[in-house]
Motif scaffolding. Structure first.
Motif, short mmCIF file in Angstrom:
data_model
loop_
_atom_site.label_atom_id
_atom_site.label_comp_id
_atom_site.label_asym_id
_atom_site.label_seq_id
_atom_site.Cartn_x
_atom_site.Cartn_y
_atom_site.Cartn_z
N ALA A 55 0.84 -1.19 0.00
CA ALA A 55 0.00 0.00 0.00
C ALA A 55 0.88 1.24 0.00
N CYS A 56 0.24 2.39 -0.22
CA CYS A 56 0.95 3.66 -0.26
C CYS A 56 0.10 4.75 0.39
N ILE A 57 0.73 5.58 1.20
CA ILE A 57 0.10 6.78 1.75
C ILE A 57 0.81 7.99 1.17
N LEU A 58 0.04 8.85 0.52
CA LEU A 58 0.56 10.11 0.02
C LEU A 58 0.12 11.22 0.97
N LEU A 59 1.08 11.81 1.69
CA LEU A 59 0.79 12.98 2.51
C LEU A 59 0.95 14.20 1.61
N TRP A 60 -0.19 14.78 1.25
CA TRP A 60 -0.23 15.82 0.23
C TRP A 60 -0.07 17.19 0.88
N LEU A 61 1.02 17.88 0.52
CA LEU A 61 1.31 19.21 1.05
C LEU A 61 0.82 20.26 0.06
N ALA A 151 -8.47 -5.39 -1.52
CA ALA A 151 -8.15 -6.41 -0.51
C ALA A 151 -9.16 -6.30 0.63
N ASN A 152 -9.67 -7.43 1.05
CA ASN A 152 -10.54 -7.51 2.23
C ASN A 152 -11.80 -6.66 2.11
N GLY A 153 -12.25 -6.42 0.90
CA GLY A 153 -13.47 -5.67 0.71
C GLY A 153 -13.34 -4.18 0.88
N LEU A 154 -12.14 -3.67 1.16
CA LEU A 154 -11.92 -2.24 1.33
C LEU A 154 -11.87 -1.54 -0.02
N PRO A 155 -12.31 -0.29 -0.10
CA PRO A 155 -12.08 0.47 -1.34
C PRO A 155 -10.59 0.61 -1.58
N PRO A 156 -10.12 0.47 -2.81
CA PRO A 156 -8.68 0.47 -3.05
C PRO A 156 -8.04 1.84 -2.94
N TYR A 157 -8.84 2.90 -3.07
CA TYR A 157 -8.28 4.23 -3.15
C TYR A 157 -9.19 5.19 -2.39
N VAL A 158 -8.60 5.91 -1.43
CA VAL A 158 -9.36 6.81 -0.58
C VAL A 158 -8.64 8.16 -0.51
N ILE A 159 -9.39 9.24 -0.54
CA ILE A 159 -8.87 10.57 -0.26
C ILE A 159 -9.52 11.07 1.02
N ARG A 283 -3.59 5.21 8.20
CA ARG A 283 -2.94 4.01 8.74
C ARG A 283 -3.94 2.89 8.95
N ARG A 284 -5.12 3.21 9.49
CA ARG A 284 -6.14 2.19 9.71
C ARG A 284 -6.57 1.57 8.38
N LEU A 285 -6.69 2.39 7.35
CA LEU A 285 -7.17 1.89 6.06
C LEU A 285 -6.15 0.99 5.39
N VAL A 286 -4.89 1.40 5.35
CA VAL A 286 -3.90 0.54 4.68
C VAL A 286 -3.67 -0.73 5.49
N GLU A 287 -3.80 -0.64 6.79
CA GLU A 287 -3.67 -1.83 7.63
C GLU A 287 -4.77 -2.83 7.32
N ALA A 288 -5.95 -2.33 6.99
CA ALA A 288 -7.10 -3.19 6.73
C ALA A 288 -7.15 -3.69 5.29
N GLY A 289 -6.49 -3.00 4.35
CA GLY A 289 -6.49 -3.50 2.97
C GLY A 289 -6.61 -2.47 1.87
N THR A 290 -6.81 -1.20 2.19
CA THR A 290 -6.83 -0.17 1.16
C THR A 290 -5.44 -0.03 0.56
N ARG A 291 -5.37 0.15 -0.75
CA ARG A 291 -4.08 0.17 -1.44
C ARG A 291 -3.42 1.54 -1.48
N PHE A 292 -4.24 2.59 -1.56
CA PHE A 292 -3.67 3.93 -1.72
C PHE A 292 -4.56 4.93 -0.99
N VAL A 293 -3.93 5.74 -0.14
CA VAL A 293 -4.65 6.80 0.57
C VAL A 293 -3.92 8.11 0.36
N THR A 294 -4.64 9.11 -0.12
CA THR A 294 -4.11 10.47 -0.16
C THR A 294 -4.59 11.17 1.10
#
Length: 445
Positions: A55-61, A151-159, A283-294
């Motif tokens: 997974a990837c977390i983008l901290l957008w500045l 993965a695990n029914g989570l949406p793959p991409y969240v903002i 962190r909660r989302l990628v731990e559960a299965g989301t692939r990318f969070v902005t």
């Protein structure tokens, strides 16, 4: 409701459910999530088994931080450089906590991109392509979602949080021709009182058993409706709607979005503001299965410091960055997640080497810096070099496409892949200078 679940509406058919029976709105049941769950029907098997990153977390500045006042301190900054826990690497004195965690990060000090204004620069940073009115390009998050699947029914991409203002920037983070299945799920600010994700929350007056009863009634309606209208769309709709129900009624999915599960101590560690709580939810989302969070908590605290740059960086901007990013690194490291999750910290460009008449710094895409770590990447190092004022790249010019290629490689995605667009034009998923294919930054992977 039919529009939300992606089937044909009354404008396309002679009959629809609303014509057949007035059963009221089903929006509270979260059925709009069915569209985003379609991707599970075609999850990718194109990934390298060697990849560590999941997974990837983008901290957008948002707005673009001043590179000389953060990651690449120079003499034209009002802030002194300080040593870090890695010999030979210095950062701005505004980042004392991150200085103690520099072994967990790598700094690319030779980024170069395009776009002198925010809309163009945000689009380029999010997609790797210059803005083109005749063509929409998918964002990095959508591509990762499409390539890796759910993965695990989570949406793959969240903002998180969604843009409440300046929504033109949000458009650059969309899925374009990849379709709504890979568009980001947009979440409101988790730092606000009463935060919850309404699509995953039943009204308190509605028990799961009652939902199941209503669902049974709808099954009867469906059977009667299908006697009149029978199409292939229904077969596809069945699976996706079922998954939406499962997401709604599965505690594990709902729990991923539920910040009340976190201790008050953890919430304090991240910071009670939009930046900190967005990173905690990420962190909660990628731990559960989301692939990318902005994680875009800086919406209301923009780094666009045309006026009073030093005051803005000192008082508003670097404190939450230093505090919350340090907490994320510590938390994911303690949980064994940091080696599996890439963390990228960047805006759309940097700031000018000169201070303007308003004591600010203006837009500067020519040379800027970012931080990256986690996901099995090599850290505790710097890549590239700028001149004495952090104005121009003098060593190892790095493109957005190179950054994307690095992320893809760490996640097991073929960075040379090209999509064929609806108009028959191939586009690269890692597009570098002069439309060349980006190359992974070999110092990192």
């Amino acid at each position: 409701m039919l529009k939300k679940i992606g089937c044909l509406t009354g404008t396309d058919r002679q009959w629809n459910r609303r014509d057949f029976v007035k059963v009221g709105s089903l929006g509270f049941l979260g059925m709009n999530l069915a569209q985003s769950l379609r991707l599970q029907a075609s999850s990718s098997a194109r990934l390298s088994s060697q990849a560590k990153a999941k997974a990837c977390i983008l901290l957008w500045l948002e707005g673009g931080p001043a590179q000389m006042d953060t990651w690449d301190p120079k003499t034209n900054s009002s802030f002194r450089p300080i040593s870090t826990n890695v010999d030979g690497i210095q950062v701005s004195e505004l980042l004392p906590k991150l200085a103690k965690r520099m072994d967990k990060l790598a700094l690319i000090r030779s980024m170069s991109s395009f776009g002198d204004d925010h809309p163009q620069a945000v689009h380029y940073a999010a997609t790797g392509h210059l803005h083109n009115p005749a063509m929409q390009f998918p964002s990095l998050g959508s591509i990762v979602g499409e390539r890796m699947g759910s993965a695990n029914g989570l949406p793959p991409y969240v903002i998180v949080p969604r843009w409440e203002r300046s929504q033109q920037y949000q458009e650059s983070f969309r899925s374009a021709f990849l379709g709504p299945d890979y568009a980001p799920m947009l979440i409101r600010d988790p730092s606000k009182e009463g935060f919850e994700v309404t699509d995953l929350s039943l009204p308190k007056s509605v028990a799961p058993a009652a939902v199941e009863n209503r669902r049974a009634f709808l099954d009867v309606v469906d059977r009667m409706y299908r006697d009149r209208v029978n199409s292939a769309e229904h077969a596809r709709m069945d699976a996706f709607t079922q998954k939406a129900w499962e997401m709604l009624l599965t505690p594990g999915v709902r729990n991923a979005f539920d910040l009340s599960k976190e201790s008050e101590k953890t919430k304090d560690a991240y910071g009670r503001d939009s930046v900190g709580q967005s990173l905690l939810l990420a962190r909660r989302l990628v731990e559960a299965g989301t692939r990318f969070v902005t994680a875009a908590g800086f919406h209301g605290n923009s780094w666009d410091t045309h006026s009073f740059n030093d005051k803005g960086h000192r008082d508003r901007l670097t404190p939450p960055l230093d505090h919350s990013l340090s907490a994320l690194i510590d938390d994911m490291s303690a949980r064994g997640l940091y080696d599996e999750v890439i963390v990228v910290v960047m805006g759309e460009f940097g700031r000018t080497p000169n201070i303007n008449s308003r004591l600010g710094r203006d837009h500067w895409p020519t040379c800027w810096s970012l931080a990256i770590g986690g996901g099995g990447l090599k850290t505790g190092l710097t890549v590239g070099k700028s001149d004495e004022r952090s104005a121009y790249v003098v060593e190892r010019k790095t493109s957005i496409g190179d950054l994307f290629a690095t992320i893809y490689k760490a996640m097991g995605i073929d960075w040379t892949h090209e999509y064929m667009t609806p108009v028959g034009r191939p586009i690269k998923i890692a597009n570098s200078f002069e439309d060349a294919t980006g190359e992974p930054v070999h110092e990192l992977v």
